[in-house]
Each structure stands twice: as C-alpha cells, then as structure tokens.
Design a protein around this motif. Sequence first.
Motif, mmCIF file in Angstrom:
data_model
loop_
_atom_site.group_PDB
_atom_site.id
_atom_site.type_symbol
_atom_site.label_atom_id
_atom_site.label_comp_id
_atom_site.label_asym_id
_atom_site.label_seq_id
_atom_site.Cartn_x
_atom_site.Cartn_y
_atom_site.Cartn_z
ATOM 1 N N ARG A 221 0.811 -1.218 0.000
ATOM 2 C CA ARG A 221 0.000 0.000 0.000
ATOM 3 C C ARG A 221 0.842 1.265 0.000
ATOM 4 N NH1 ARG A 221 -4.411 -2.105 4.555
ATOM 5 N NH2 ARG A 221 -5.543 -3.534 3.153
ATOM 6 N N GLY A 222 2.154 1.097 -0.174
ATOM 7 C CA GLY A 222 3.025 2.253 -0.317
ATOM 8 C C GLY A 222 3.804 2.635 0.905
ATOM 9 N N TYR A 223 3.929 1.720 1.887
ATOM 10 C CA TYR A 223 4.702 1.983 3.104
ATOM 11 C C TYR A 223 5.919 1.058 3.119
ATOM 12 C CZ TYR A 223 0.494 4.461 4.580
ATOM 13 O OH TYR A 223 -0.577 5.331 4.654
ATOM 14 N N PRO A 224 7.032 1.451 2.490
ATOM 15 C CA PRO A 224 8.168 0.538 2.287
ATOM 16 C C PRO A 224 8.883 0.135 3.569
ATOM 17 C CG PRO A 224 8.729 2.765 1.612
ATOM 18 C CD PRO A 224 7.264 2.769 1.886
ATOM 19 N N LEU A 225 8.778 0.934 4.634
ATOM 20 C CA LEU A 225 9.516 0.642 5.864
ATOM 21 C C LEU A 225 8.619 0.051 6.941
ATOM 22 C CD1 LEU A 225 11.835 3.774 6.029
ATOM 23 C CD2 LEU A 225 12.249 1.567 4.930
ATOM 24 N N ALA A 226 7.463 -0.482 6.568
ATOM 25 C CA ALA A 226 6.548 -1.074 7.544
ATOM 26 C C ALA A 226 7.213 -2.257 8.239
ATOM 27 C CB ALA A 226 5.267 -1.528 6.848
ATOM 28 N N LYS A 227 6.913 -2.404 9.526
ATOM 29 C CA LYS A 227 7.446 -3.530 10.293
ATOM 30 C C LYS A 227 6.446 -3.933 11.369
ATOM 31 C CE LYS A 227 10.106 -0.474 13.353
ATOM 32 N NZ LYS A 227 11.467 -0.164 13.879
ATOM 33 N N ALA A 228 6.615 -5.143 11.886
ATOM 34 C CA ALA A 228 5.688 -5.683 12.875
ATOM 35 C C ALA A 228 6.101 -5.247 14.273
ATOM 36 C CB ALA A 228 5.647 -7.199 12.790
ATOM 37 N N GLY A 229 5.095 -5.068 15.139
ATOM 38 C CA GLY A 229 5.321 -4.787 16.544
ATOM 39 C C GLY A 229 5.046 -6.018 17.385
ATOM 40 N N LYS A 230 4.552 -5.805 18.604
ATOM 41 C CA LYS A 230 4.306 -6.907 19.524
ATOM 42 C C LYS A 230 2.940 -7.517 19.263
ATOM 43 C CE LYS A 230 4.188 -8.109 24.448
ATOM 44 N NZ LYS A 230 4.298 -7.601 25.834
ATOM 45 N N ARG A 231 2.919 -8.802 19.064
ATOM 46 C CA ARG A 231 1.671 -9.535 18.831
ATOM 47 C C ARG A 231 1.066 -9.936 20.180
ATOM 48 N NH1 ARG A 231 3.799 -13.247 16.130
ATOM 49 N NH2 ARG A 231 4.002 -14.826 17.751
ATOM 50 N N THR A 232 -0.264 -9.793 20.307
ATOM 51 C CA THR A 232 -0.964 -10.137 21.544
ATOM 52 C C THR A 232 -2.002 -11.207 21.261
ATOM 53 O OG1 THR A 232 -0.701 -7.871 22.341
ATOM 54 C CG2 THR A 232 -2.308 -9.248 23.481
ATOM 55 N N VAL A 233 -2.005 -12.249 22.083
ATOM 56 C CA VAL A 233 -2.957 -13.348 21.937
ATOM 57 C C VAL A 233 -3.710 -13.494 23.257
ATOM 58 C CG1 VAL A 233 -3.267 -15.797 21.433
ATOM 59 C CG2 VAL A 233 -1.443 -14.511 20.292
ATOM 60 N N MET A 234 -5.025 -13.396 23.202
ATOM 61 C CA MET A 234 -5.877 -13.513 24.382
ATOM 62 C C MET A 234 -6.781 -14.729 24.238
ATOM 63 S SD MET A 234 -4.957 -11.002 26.284
ATOM 64 C CE MET A 234 -6.289 -10.963 27.485
ATOM 65 N N ALA A 235 -6.935 -15.487 25.330
ATOM 66 C CA ALA A 235 -7.729 -16.709 25.302
ATOM 67 C C ALA A 235 -9.028 -16.517 26.071
ATOM 68 C CB ALA A 235 -6.942 -17.865 25.894
ATOM 69 N N ASN A 236 -10.100 -17.100 25.553
ATOM 70 C CA ASN A 236 -11.387 -17.176 26.243
ATOM 71 C C ASN A 236 -11.599 -18.640 26.593
ATOM 72 O OD1 ASN A 236 -14.163 -17.434 26.893
ATOM 73 N ND2 ASN A 236 -14.651 -15.594 25.671
ATOM 74 N N THR A 237 -11.281 -18.989 27.848
ATOM 75 C CA THR A 237 -11.325 -20.399 28.235
ATOM 76 C C THR A 237 -12.744 -20.935 28.273
ATOM 77 O OG1 THR A 237 -11.310 -19.735 30.562
ATOM 78 C CG2 THR A 237 -9.176 -20.223 29.533
ATOM 79 N N ALA A 238 -13.715 -20.057 28.485
ATOM 80 C CA ALA A 238 -15.106 -20.521 28.528
ATOM 81 C C ALA A 238 -15.593 -20.924 27.147
ATOM 82 C CB ALA A 238 -16.000 -19.428 29.120
ATOM 83 N N ASN A 239 -15.250 -20.104 26.134
ATOM 84 C CA ASN A 239 -15.707 -20.379 24.770
ATOM 85 C C ASN A 239 -14.708 -21.184 23.963
ATOM 86 O OD1 ASN A 239 -18.026 -18.884 25.302
ATOM 87 N ND2 ASN A 239 -17.121 -16.974 24.508
ATOM 88 N N LYS A 240 -13.529 -21.429 24.543
ATOM 89 C CA LYS A 240 -12.463 -22.154 23.839
ATOM 90 C C LYS A 240 -12.078 -21.427 22.542
ATOM 91 C CE LYS A 240 -12.398 -25.588 26.810
ATOM 92 N NZ LYS A 240 -13.386 -25.047 27.751
ATOM 93 N N THR A 241 -11.856 -20.120 22.652
ATOM 94 C CA THR A 241 -11.465 -19.316 21.493
ATOM 95 C C THR A 241 -10.303 -18.419 21.871
ATOM 96 O OG1 THR A 241 -13.037 -17.565 22.064
ATOM 97 C CG2 THR A 241 -13.806 -19.285 20.544
#
Length: 648
Positions: A221-241
């Motif tokens: 999309r035209g952003y040549p210096l794009a980079k990834a930051g910190k990924r966050t993963v959250m769990a819902n143990t009741a719904n198993k998602t």
Amino acid sequence: MLAGCSSDEGAVGFGFGEDEVVQQNDLRSTIPYEVELTGIDPQEEQLIASLNGASTARRLQSRPTASRAGLQRRAEDDIERFQAVLRSKGFYEAQVTFDIAEKVSTDPVDAQSPDAEDGAGNASGKSTENKNGDIDGSAAGSEQAEGADAPTPLVLSYQIDVGTPYLIEAVDLKTTYPDKVIERAATDAELEATHLQIGQRATAEPIILAEQYGVDLLRSRGYPLAKAGKRTVMANTANKTISVTYAFNAGAEANFGTVKVNGAEEVDADFIAGYRSWGAGEKYDPEQVRTTRRDLAQSNLFDSVIVKPVGPISDSGEIPVDITVVERKHRSIGGGVNFSTADGPGANAFWEHRNLFGAGEKLRLGVEASGQEQGLTSEFRKPQFLRRRQALVAEGNAKNHDTDAYQGELVDSFVGVERRLGENWSGTFGFTAEYSDLTGADSPNEQFYLGGLRGILKHDNTDNPLDPTEGNRLELNVSPYVGLTDTDTSFTSVSLGGSQYLSIDDDGDYVMAARARTGTIIGEERGNLPSNKRFYSGGGGSIRGYEYQKVGPLADDGDPVGGRSVLEVGFEFRARITESFGIVPFIEGGNVYESNNPDDISLLWATGLGFRYYTAVGPLRFDVAVPLDKRENVDDDYQFYISLGQAF
C-alpha cells in the motif's frame, strides 16, 4: 497461550542427566523399550508426526536406559515437549500422562513359565509405573535380576487427551502511522491476504506467518519501511477461542526515489538501472521491486541480484532503491552432437558474448554440420531497445542443404523487435530477406529472391526449458512473402504449434505430455513455392519412426515433395524410475497435404519407447520408434534417435 504461538512445533532444549550415558557394548545393563501414543484421532497425522519428532524417548529409543527410573525421566521430559507441541496445534487444554509397564509376551512358553506371573496377575518381582510417574513395587524389581540372560522389555505408553481445540474468534489490527494510530478488526480482504479465517483452529504456524503477510500488505500500500510490533494473543477459556491483535508500525508513505547500482564492472550501471519497472515518482510497490529483480536475473548477466529500498525516506516523500549485482562471465563456448537413423549424425559448436558493448548485447556465432545441412549461423540481441522489456533482434544463416526433399544453397536474414507482452507472453515482428537456389521435386523455378514480414506470438509458462513438468507452450507464426525479382510470387505461411505438460505426482517424476502442430500456405500452388517453404513432416523433431521429411506426398522416386498444409499430434508418458534413469512410451501421428485445406485428416502413426538419462543440464534422450502405417519400399522397420533434451 503466547508460548503456543511462538513456535510452530513448540520444541524446547535437549538436556539429560549423567545417568543417561549408556555403554552401548554392554546390552545386559540396559532395558529396551517401546513407545506408544494413545488417545489421538488417527486422522491427526501431522500432530502425531510432530509429537513423535519432539519425543526424547522416541529419539533415544536405540540407546536404552540402564534403569526404569531413567526411562521415567525421559517420559517426564516428553510431557513438557508434548504440551508445547499440542499448544502449537491449537490444543491449549490438553492433558498428557504416561505409564511404564513390562511388555506382555506373546510366546506361549514364556507365558507358562513358573515365574511368569504371581497370583495377583502382575509380573513377578517387577514394578508398574502409574500415570503420575510413581513406581509401584520393590526397588529390586526395577533392576534386572542378577544372572538373567536379558532384561524384560518395557512399554512406555503416553495417554493424551487433546481436549477441545481452540478456534480463532477475532483478528484485530493496531497500525501506527506517523500522525495517528488506528485500531480495528481485520477486513475479509485482509484476512484472505494473511491466510487466516475466523473459526479456524488456532494453530501457531498460520498465526505467526500472518504477521509477515500483514507487513507485506502494508508495503504493497506504499509503506516501504513497515514492520511488525508486539503480537498479543488472548484466550477465552469458557468459549475455547482466542483473539489475536497484530501491531504494526507503518512508517511514512513513499514514492520511488533515486536508483543506485552497486557491483557493476563491465556492465553499464545506467543500463542496469534501466531495468526498473517503475516510473519516476511512482508510488512505492514491492511487486515492481520483485519484477525488476526477476528481469535482471533473467538477463543472464549476473550471478546474483538484490533490489531493495533503503531508508530513510526523504523530506519529499521518496525512498531510494539499491540494486546490487554480482556479474557472471560474459563469454562462453559450447557444442553438441546428435544422431538418428533418419537424420544421420550431426554436430554443432558456438561462441557467445553476452555483453558485447557493455549494455547486455548478445552475439552468438555458430557452425553446424550433418549429412543434411552444413553452414554458419549468427544471432544478435540488444535488450532494453528504446524501451524496457523490448529487444532488437537480428539473425543470419548461410547453409548448404542435402536432403531427399531438396539440395542446394540457402541464405536468409531477419531484423526485428521482440517485446514481452506479459509474464509469459512475447511477440516478435520484423523484416526478412532470403535467397535460395534449391533443386527439388516439383520445383520448376529453382532460384528465389524473397522479401517479407515475420510475426510471431509466443506463450510459455513451463517450469523447465529442457525437461518441463508443468505448464504449456504456444507459438503462432504468420509470415507473408513476395518475390523481389519475380513480382508474381506472393504467398503467406501460417503455422500454430503448442504443447501441454501435466505432472501427476508432486515431485514431477510422472508427466503426461502432449503436442500438436498445424499449418497452411495461402496464395500459391505447391509447384510455385520454394522447396524450403513447403511443409514437411517426419523425423526426430516431428513424427519419430519415419524418415526425415518422408511423411506426406512423395514423388515417383520416393522423394518427399512437401505440401501446403500439415497436421501433427504426439503424446508421451514420462516416468522417472530412479534419480538418473527414466522411460518414455510415446505415440505420434501426422501428415502433409498438397492443398492448403486438406479434404481429410488421415494420419500416419508411429509408436515407440524412449530412455532418459538425467544430467545436470537436461535429460539425455534415446528413442526407438516403429511406424504403425509402414509403406512398402518407403519406410524402415524402425528408427532411433539420440540427443539432449526431451523430444518436445
């Protein structure tokens, strides 16, 4: 949860105590064992393979432990490994336990021995380990009784309850721009681009890969210096998602800026920079970068090519691009030989310079000699002619021909422009001139001075020029000619040929190949055409099993006279039996017709068997073919052919 998404296998370090070291030549001091996995659906083949690959007990099975306690430590180590693998496959609440027991003998003699079992049904003097890893029975039972011939084998059984797999419930994006931060849910198009789906199992590999896809999407999309930051993963143990939030730093939007060339020595740097596929000031697009790198790599001038944007972005919003090359040798010589019972022996040699004047100009000079033709050939090609992906091409040939169809001298030349019309398409258009002095059957005028045009449209998306396994080829050739001294001579030759390749296995060892060719000549009767401009068929390049040019009309003495139309088809099954050898059964058919619109499509058929020896430069071909429509006193019982590369 985060640990489960940090590795696609969840493997951890390998560490064992000193008591794991076993002297391999003292088999009496070790206890052999088997390993079992239970509780997993057999259809989970990838999961089972990953667990077996991570298992210490599996890996060291050929190095048995000296005691049951040593095997227990291996099993305990595996539990942590298995948990990591299961999390990486989406099973975040899986439970793993193990049992260690003596292997039940199936030998009737052993089963009836006095000390086989005690009254309680347990192995006498032995212990059984429960699923919590505690050892039941006397300590003495854990070691091999002194004086026994061999220890009783053990069975290490893992009980795995995978539980309910977690599914992806939501994918959110948090993108930081120079002037703002945007948090939102990923769109359907973005999910497709990152190869994620809401509701899919939350396995680690696609979650990790999606992060890089997200970076690629921003760059597109035209952003040549794009980079990834910190990924966050959250769990819902009741719904198993689980919900995943990706953080990206987009950087500034940019246009293409200056191009700098590194590593140029004999090749002109401006010529290399001219391969860029973008215009000045055009919005940055990584696909244009990939196209430029591919075109430079295909020029055959370099051993390696790197094209990449380099920061920082200038105040005017432009990002410079570096092209780094390592030049290859630009001169080469080579040659080859071939032989067939139809065409006879042949040889050729060439000299080639691929950077004649410093801008990728290629000159190739060759000499050919066989029983049918002898002469000189020359080819010249100047890439990037007037515009990118366009080349100036020229060729000239001077040969003496001695075939059953005609004998004499032929000099021809062509000058034109070749242009890429897409990733797999190309077109060639130019002018041709020709002089021929040939003697052949049904040729009242032996000398011709011809001028004309040549237009060629090609498509080729095959994976290998000498040994294709996938893709197809197509070539349409339209060439009108007029007499330069005899203005009454005027005709147009049109031909269309193609081939298709289909691999029926993943490795390309078994390939179905088919080809076809048809052509017509409009404007003159056969007797008014130069002998070399007529259509012929038969031989190693068309219908194997028949002599060169012998498929089609024949004169009273059996010599071919050619025709104004042609039709050929061929089929092969290419089977690579070993790394170096293969076999190729084939069948081919074709015919040449006097008129430009044949009344029927009756074909002469041939079949045969080929053998292939695969080399680094391509397969060495040996084919034996027999005519199925053998003509009395015309066709031989068989023909054979030797050359490099597949027949088509």
